[in-house]
Motif scaffolding. Structure first.
Motif, PDB file in Angstrom:
ATOM      1  N   MET A  58       5.884   0.513 -10.223  1.00  0.00           N
ATOM      2  CA  MET A  58       6.498   1.660  -9.560  1.00  0.00           C
ATOM      3  C   MET A  58       8.015   1.451  -9.563  1.00  0.00           C
ATOM      4  O   MET A  58       8.503   0.343  -9.866  1.00  0.00           O
TER       5      MET A  58
ATOM      6  N   LYS B 230       0.837  -1.201   0.000  1.00  0.00           N
ATOM      7  CA  LYS B 230       0.000   0.000   0.000  1.00  0.00           C
ATOM      8  C   LYS B 230       0.874   1.253   0.000  1.00  0.00           C
ATOM      9  O   LYS B 230       1.680   1.462   0.900  1.00  0.00           O
ATOM     10  N   THR B 231       0.692   2.089  -1.026  1.00  0.00           N
ATOM     11  CA  THR B 231       1.363   3.381  -1.106  1.00  0.00           C
ATOM     12  C   THR B 231       0.300   4.474  -1.023  1.00  0.00           C
ATOM     13  O   THR B 231      -0.899   4.189  -0.948  1.00  0.00           O
ATOM     14  N   ASP B 232       0.742   5.719  -1.077  1.00  0.00           N
ATOM     15  CA  ASP B 232      -0.221   6.827  -1.048  1.00  0.00           C
ATOM     16  C   ASP B 232      -1.102   6.834  -2.285  1.00  0.00           C
ATOM     17  O   ASP B 232      -2.242   7.306  -2.243  1.00  0.00           O
ATOM     18  N   GLU B 233      -0.564   6.339  -3.396  1.00  0.00           N
ATOM     19  CA  GLU B 233      -1.282   6.406  -4.665  1.00  0.00           C
ATOM     20  C   GLU B 233      -2.204   5.208  -4.910  1.00  0.00           C
ATOM     21  O   GLU B 233      -3.327   5.354  -5.373  1.00  0.00           O
ATOM     22  N   GLN B 234      -1.732   3.998  -4.586  1.00  0.00           N
ATOM     23  CA  GLN B 234      -2.526   2.816  -4.902  1.00  0.00           C
ATOM     24  C   GLN B 234      -2.023   1.609  -4.126  1.00  0.00           C
ATOM     25  O   GLN B 234      -1.077   1.698  -3.340  1.00  0.00           O
TER      26      GLN B 234
END
Length: 210
Positions: free
Chosen positions: A200, A115-119
């Motif tokens: 990413m 889990k990242t800030d974007e997706q």
């Protein structure tokens, strides 16, 4: 007016970047993180020693190559994730292609969530079997650095299965490493499948070997 808005946007972006970098620096100054970096540094030096002197190392089995210390990204806490293992309802056996053209079976056991800030990204966990019949578990992947700063075939992460279904794993890409085929053509290694691509730049772990 448009010029003032553009200037304001640029100022905001610069300020945001500086704040993020400052927060990252603070995390690196944390005593726990300092201990982690020290342990990781020791681990990397020990791997260099093993690759240089162990008789089973590719650098000792292949007389055409010369050992040099491995290349790594700087330790980065942004690439440490936590996740449960989500097992697939249907655990298919798939064929994994090796770098010498051979295929080997592996069970597509489940996936972990990054889990990242974007997706949310997914990374597969595969089950294989040793010649003795004992199961072992593998993670291999490609990302946006593959073929540029990192090995063109892909990189690996160690994985040890826990029997508890709610167990939370640590996925630490600072420990991502190259398979032996990155150093010597005498060795073959599994090639990550198309679905093992993580969209990413994982700027952590081992880089290309010189």
């Amino acid at each position: 007016m448009a010029g003032k808005k553009s200037f304001g946007l640029v100022f905001f972006l610069i300020a945001t970047f500086l704040i993020v970098e400052a927060c990252k620096d603070n995390r690196m100054d944390n005593p726990e993180m300092k201990n982690y970096v020290e342990a990781l540094t020791i681990e990397r030096k020990e791997k260099d020693y093993t690759l240089q002197f162990d008789i089973n190392s590719p650098f000792n089995r292949d007389t055409t190559i010369t050992f040099k210390p491995l290349n790594y990204y700087e330790p980065n806490p942004d690439f440490i994730f936590k996740s449960k293992l989500f097992k697939y309802d249907v655990q298919d056996t798939v064929s994994i292609l090796g770098t010498k053209g051979e295929t080997r079976p592996a069970v597509r056991l489940g996936y972990l969530e990054l889990k990242t800030d974007e997706q949310v990204h997914k990374i597969n966990v595969y089950q294989g079997f040793a010649r003795t019949g004992e199961p072992y578990y593998s993670i291999w992947f490609t990302d946006q650095t593959t073929g540029n700063e990192t090995y063109g075939v892909g990189r690996y992460l160690d994985f040890e299965l826990n029997d508890h279904p709610e167990f939370v794993y640590t996925i630490d890409f600072n420990k991502a490493y190259n398979p032996y085929c990155a150093y010597s053509s005498l060795f073959t290694c599994p090639i990550p499948r198309v679905e093992d691509f993580i969209d990413m730049e994982i700027e952590a772990g081992e880089k290309n070997f010189h």
